[in-house]
Design an enzyme around this catalytic site. Sequence first.
Site, short mmCIF file in Angstrom:
data_model
loop_
_atom_site.label_atom_id
_atom_site.label_comp_id
_atom_site.label_asym_id
_atom_site.label_seq_id
_atom_site.Cartn_x
_atom_site.Cartn_y
_atom_site.Cartn_z
N HIS A 18 37.08 41.47 44.33
CA HIS A 18 37.03 40.36 43.36
C HIS A 18 38.02 40.59 42.23
O HIS A 18 37.79 41.42 41.36
CB HIS A 18 35.59 40.28 42.82
CG HIS A 18 35.36 39.17 41.87
ND1 HIS A 18 34.11 38.83 41.45
CD2 HIS A 18 36.20 38.32 41.21
CE1 HIS A 18 34.17 37.82 40.59
NE2 HIS A 18 35.44 37.50 40.43
N HIS A 20 41.25 38.52 39.76
CA HIS A 20 41.99 37.30 39.40
C HIS A 20 43.41 37.68 39.02
O HIS A 20 43.64 38.26 37.96
CB HIS A 20 41.34 36.60 38.20
CG HIS A 20 39.92 36.16 38.44
ND1 HIS A 20 39.60 34.88 38.82
CD2 HIS A 20 38.75 36.83 38.37
CE1 HIS A 20 38.29 34.78 38.95
NE2 HIS A 20 37.74 35.95 38.69
N ARG A 22 47.08 35.53 38.68
CA ARG A 22 47.14 34.19 38.12
C ARG A 22 48.24 33.32 38.73
O ARG A 22 48.63 32.33 38.12
CB ARG A 22 47.31 34.30 36.60
CG ARG A 22 46.21 35.09 35.86
CD ARG A 22 44.86 34.48 36.00
NE ARG A 22 43.90 35.06 35.04
CZ ARG A 22 42.61 34.78 35.04
NH1 ARG A 22 42.10 33.96 35.95
NH2 ARG A 22 41.80 35.33 34.16
N HIS A 136 29.69 32.68 42.99
CA HIS A 136 29.68 33.08 41.56
C HIS A 136 28.51 32.38 40.88
O HIS A 136 28.70 31.66 39.90
CB HIS A 136 30.98 32.67 40.88
CG HIS A 136 32.20 33.35 41.38
ND1 HIS A 136 33.02 34.10 40.57
CD2 HIS A 136 32.74 33.41 42.62
CE1 HIS A 136 34.03 34.57 41.28
NE2 HIS A 136 33.89 34.17 42.52
N HIS A 173 29.62 39.53 41.18
CA HIS A 173 29.17 40.02 39.86
C HIS A 173 27.70 39.75 39.57
O HIS A 173 27.36 39.04 38.63
CB HIS A 173 30.07 39.49 38.74
CG HIS A 173 30.41 38.02 38.77
ND1 HIS A 173 29.51 37.04 39.03
CD2 HIS A 173 31.59 37.38 38.55
CE1 HIS A 173 30.10 35.86 38.98
NE2 HIS A 173 31.37 36.04 38.70
N ASN A 214 32.22 36.44 31.75
CA ASN A 214 31.29 35.68 32.60
C ASN A 214 31.05 36.45 33.88
O ASN A 214 32.02 36.75 34.56
CB ASN A 214 31.90 34.33 32.98
CG ASN A 214 31.37 33.22 32.12
OD1 ASN A 214 30.28 33.30 31.58
ND2 ASN A 214 32.16 32.17 31.98
N ASP A 241 36.26 42.21 39.07
CA ASP A 241 36.41 40.91 38.37
C ASP A 241 37.54 40.99 37.33
O ASP A 241 37.43 40.41 36.24
CB ASP A 241 35.11 40.45 37.72
CG ASP A 241 35.10 38.96 37.43
OD1 ASP A 241 36.07 38.26 37.80
OD2 ASP A 241 34.11 38.48 36.85
N HIS A 245 43.80 37.87 30.44
CA HIS A 245 44.06 36.73 29.53
C HIS A 245 44.98 37.21 28.41
O HIS A 245 44.86 38.35 27.96
CB HIS A 245 42.76 36.23 28.89
CG HIS A 245 41.85 35.53 29.84
ND1 HIS A 245 42.16 34.32 30.42
CD2 HIS A 245 40.62 35.86 30.31
CE1 HIS A 245 41.16 33.95 31.20
NE2 HIS A 245 40.22 34.86 31.17
N GLY A 256 36.46 37.04 29.99
CA GLY A 256 37.01 37.94 30.99
C GLY A 256 37.71 39.14 30.39
O GLY A 256 38.12 39.11 29.22
O1 DOR Z 1 34.91 36.34 32.76
C1 DOR Z 1 35.38 35.83 33.76
N1 DOR Z 1 36.68 35.42 33.81
N2 DOR Z 1 34.61 35.64 34.82
C2 DOR Z 1 35.03 34.98 35.91
O2 DOR Z 1 34.33 34.95 36.89
C3 DOR Z 1 36.33 34.29 35.89
C4 DOR Z 1 37.26 35.02 35.04
C5 DOR Z 1 38.60 34.39 34.82
O3 DOR Z 1 39.16 33.79 35.73
O4 DOR Z 1 39.14 34.55 33.72
ZN ZN Z 2 32.88 34.58 38.52
ZN ZN Z 3 35.82 36.41 38.73
#
Ligand code: DOR
Ligand code: ZN
Ligand code: ZN
Length: 357
Positions: A18, A20, A22, A136, A173, A214, A241, A245, A256
Amino acid sequence: VVLDAGGLTILPAFVDLHCHWRTPGFEYKEDIETGSRAAAAGGYTFVNLMPNTKPVCSSAAQAAMVEQKAAEIGLCDVNQTVSITENFDGKTLDHLKTLPATVKFITEDGHGVQDNATMARAFAICTQRDITVMSHAEDMEISPWDYRLAEDIETVRNCWLSEYYQTKLHMCHVSTRGALDAIQMAKLRGAPVTCEVTPHHLWFTNDTCDYRVNPPIRTADDVSALIDGIRTGVVDAIATDHAPHSEEDKLKGMAGMVGSETAFGVCYTKLCKEEGLPLELLVHLMSTRPAEILGLAKGRLEPGCDADFVLVDLDTPYTVEKEKLHSKSHNCPYDGVQLYGKVCATIKGGELTYQAD
Ligand code: DOR
Ligand code: ZN
Ligand code: ZN
Ligand code: ZN
């Protein structure tokens, strides 16, 4: 490659269920190259990417584009997951019927599918096509009513659908006692459900940490439930996760944290040093079991296959410095924290993909 590994410990490289990155759309937070470098610096040689990009990844073609770029960079293999409903619109499933067999994982990724009939149809399609749903269910913070209750209902509904249709379901998560109980129950009832927890939901509690993520950082009681779940085997895997950012976006309140580069140190310090769990169990959670869930087991772990390893220092404490992370973003609440389990080198397919200075 000749490495002086004196005093270090060699482990199978890690597999992240898991993550991210971008691309496309939010490359100012992370791109495939910086994501790959961050993963390699964390000891990972394979990551599973979420589809909350711009545009949302709703097609095999877009997934293939990301996988192809990652392969060209060559530091970390990827699988790009596809959205359950087109562009997360909550209703359209047309794209699922034409997905080629290369797509093995779909997810709503925090954009819960509220309509039960739509989700039921998605599960039924996935059973036929041998696709795993990644849920999720605990990203419901935006729910207009009691969000914790909304999350539990989403968790239970998805577990129920998995049991009913015998659809492979992976719960992302998992962070509360209630969600873990529901998953344990579903497993006992024979649902093909697996689940992951994150390093940050094991490390932080909400009485001392208010970092926005999250699912949110939970209570000490939730954390002890997750650790019990690890001990008893209800928890299948640890996944980062990793959610990069920019500073500006964090100030706007986006949830996140980056996680690829701190995952092993956080988990080794918390689970092995503090809780006394065996290193073998951590390897199972971060490498063996996620590889199995992703269908990589044969490619990664049997003799004669890919040589993917990580060298770690289990004895010397080190301090996390967020400015030294390889990720493009530095939204890291572990800055200044002392950990054990520094990743010293990563080897993918016999080639060095990362070496600490
Ligand atoms: O905190 C989070 N940010 N939880 C997620 O599941 C998505 C993620 C994001 O894409 O920034
Ligand atoms: Zn999530
Ligand atoms: Zn996520
Ligand atoms: Zn910085």
